[in-house]
Enzyme design. Structure first.
Site, PDB file in Angstrom:
ATOM      1  N   CYS A 104     -22.012  50.768   1.669  1.00 10.99           N
ATOM      2  CA  CYS A 104     -21.168  49.671   2.142  1.00 10.99           C
ATOM      3  C   CYS A 104     -19.698  49.992   1.964  1.00 10.99           C
ATOM      4  O   CYS A 104     -18.833  49.242   2.370  1.00 10.99           O
ATOM      5  CB  CYS A 104     -21.539  48.353   1.483  1.00 10.99           C
ATOM      6  SG  CYS A 104     -21.344  48.369  -0.285  1.00 10.99           S
TER       7      CYS A 104
ATOM      8  N   CYS B 107     -16.812  42.503  -0.354  1.00  8.33           N
ATOM      9  CA  CYS B 107     -17.288  43.876  -0.505  1.00  8.33           C
ATOM     10  C   CYS B 107     -16.433  44.686  -1.461  1.00  8.33           C
ATOM     11  O   CYS B 107     -16.921  45.584  -2.116  1.00  8.33           O
ATOM     12  CB  CYS B 107     -17.384  44.561   0.846  1.00  8.33           C
ATOM     13  SG  CYS B 107     -15.796  44.828   1.583  1.00  8.33           S
TER      14      CYS B 107
END
Lengths: 395, 128
Positions: B35, B104
């Site tokens: 990610c 994130c």
């Protein structure tokens, strides 16, 4: 020092192009559809631009060129418009896995509307195998779209070979030439394509300018209905300044193509060859030789693209990256993933879009600035320390 | 490039406490390279306080700034105080994070908490 190496995002406007546009932002404001002197003046220059764009791509009939607002519109128009016009013959579309989002997402939209979509894979260099196109053709295949070259990694696709296959099977073949138009010779007949997209903002023309060339006889459904502009295929009052600018940019690109390509290729190859010797664990992405002159792309292991971008920007250098963090969608580049690069590697993507104004000193500067930036980020990277420990342990 | 606050830029440009601690009392890892962000925190505990905090981070500008800020916020705090550091507090201290970066890249607090949990479980297990 300021170095703009993001010509993949957009190129500056050439002064000659701006000069050609200026009258149309002033006294020559007429609507090309109007039947008086003001209209005539605008129409003449729009027609001239059509010829200039046609010449750039080897099209013999200027009326086959439709002006649009950008490359994205050209691609949307090609995929959606052609699919919709051909749907009585079938509903199957084939595109490559590395197409620009304006092709990929248009095709996905058609999928939602009941079409079927096949994505053909690419090899590690991003090259489509024409045989994969052949194998995926079905009786109901109506449209194939493969880009002329990929903007992110520079790889040039075997369009001619694919064109032979689509012709044999009587399927409309579109190519997105946004990355190549103005940079490498294009002859639509030789390529064997039926439709081709290009954008002015990528080769020193204005933003808001684009074109879709379509071979006469190919049916397309307009996305913009209204008047009879652009042969009834794209309604709306023409963006005359942008169209004139696009035409001028096409003319200049055509005249200077060989010299520009030589200059860009020289700088590109220096970056491609010297970067891996300046920085450890750097991989060139895309095809080593069969790539557009302006593109030098890499991935740098163990670190992430956005932080490299920020540090380069602090040094006055503009580049781009296909890492997840740099995309608003927070996804790693589908192009790099399709080339079977790991997610981890694709996070370190770095793209140098070289421009005709760049000089050898710009390359020297970047080659000098890159190693300390990479070092600094690797000193912070847990992936790098793991790698160092593992390689020490293995010895 | 997202628009970062002056504070984020400052921490990105001069990150504090980068590195590893030899024989740490706790290690915490959060995120993964898929990610795009991954952080490892190392802590040294003395008299129930975080005597030293260091980190290594793979990720974007925000991830690096977050890690630096968390390390600064945590250092010298008691275990209980450090466990109260939340992603929101970190973002506030950084004068805000771009919306898409909040989830994130803002993993520093979690990574720190994991390092503390690691320390507590070792202590409990008597290996410490």
């Amino acid at each position: 020092m300021k170095v703009y190496f993001d010509n993949a995002a957009t190129t500056p406007l050439l002064p000659e192009v701006r000069d050609a546009m200026l009258p149309f932002l002033g006294e020559a404001f007429g609507n090309p559809s109007s039947l008086h002197d003001w209209g005539d003046a605008a129409r003449m220059d729009v027609d001239k631009a059509r010829e200039q764009v046609a010449r750039l791509i080897g099209a013999t009939k200027p009326e086959e060129v439709i002006f649009t607002s950008c490359g994205t519109e050209s691609n949307n128009f090609a995929i959606k418009g052609i699919a919709l016009a051909q749907q009585s013959k079938g509903k199957h579309i084939i595109i490559s896995a590395v197409e620009h989002f304006s092709v990929l997402h248009s095709a996905r939209t058609m999928e939602k509307l009941g079409f079927e979509l096949t994505l053909v894979p690419v090899d590690k260099y991003g090259v489509v195998d024409p045989d994969d196109i052949r194998k995926n053709i079905r009786k109901d295949t109506i449209l194939v779209s493969v880009m002329h070259a990929n903007g992110e990694v520079g790889t040039i696709e075997p369009i001619k070979e694919i064109g032979k296959i689509t012709r044999e099977n009587n399927i409309v073949f579109h190519t997105d030439a946004v990355a190549t138009a103005g940079y490498i010779p294009i002859d639509v007949k030789e390529l064997g394509v039926d439709a081709l997209s290009l954008a002015g903002s990528q080769f020193y023309g204005p933003k808001g300018s684009g074109a879709l060339w379509m071979r006469r006889g190919v049916r397309i459904m307009p996305l913009l209905d209204g008047g009879t502009q652009e042969g009834g295929r794209r309604a709306g009052t023409e963006n005359v300044p942008a169209i004139v600018g696009l035409g001028k940019a096409a003319e200049l690109a055509m005249a200077d193509m060989a010299a520009r390509a030589e200059h860009l290729t020289f700088l590109r190859d220096r970056l491609l060859n010297e970067m891996p010797s300046k920085v450890d664990h750097v991989v060139v992405t895309g095809h080593p030789t069969n790539r557009v002159p302006w593109n030098a792309s890499f991935t740098v292991e163990f670190i992430e693209g956005e932080s490299m971008l920020m540090m380069l920007n602090a040094k006055g250098v503009a580049v781009s990256s296909g890492s997840a963090c740099t995309s608003k969608a927070l996804k790693a580049s589908h192009v790099l993933i399709a080339m079977c690069l790991s997610h981890e590697l694709s996070q370190g993507s770095l793209l140098f879009g070289i421009g005709i104004d760049n000089k050898p000193e710009d390359v020297d500067y970047v080659l000098e600035e890159m190693p300390p930036i990479v070092d600094r980020l690797r000193q912070m990277s847990p992936l790098y320390s793991k790698f160092v420990k593992a390689s020490k342990g293995g010895k | 490039m997202p628009v970062y606050s002056a504070k984020v830029m400052e921490h990105f440009t001069n990150p504090r406490n980068v590195g590893e601690i030899e024989n740490p009392d706790g290690i915490g890892e959060e995120g993964n390279p898929v990610c795009g962000d991954m952080m490892t925190f190392y802590i040294k505990v003395k008299d129930n306080r975080l005597d030293d905090v260091k980190f290594k981070t793979f990720g974007c500008g925000a991830a690096i700034a977050v890690s630096s800020m968390v390390s600064e916020m945590a250092k010298g705090k008691t275990i209980e105080e450090a466990l109260k550091i939340t992603p929101q507090l970190v973002a506030d201290e950084l004068e805000g994070l771009p919306k898409q970066k909040f989830h994130c890249s803002n993993l520093g607090a979690q990574a720190l908490h994991k390092a503390i949990e690691d320390y507590l479980s070792k202590k409990k297990g008597g290996t410490h």
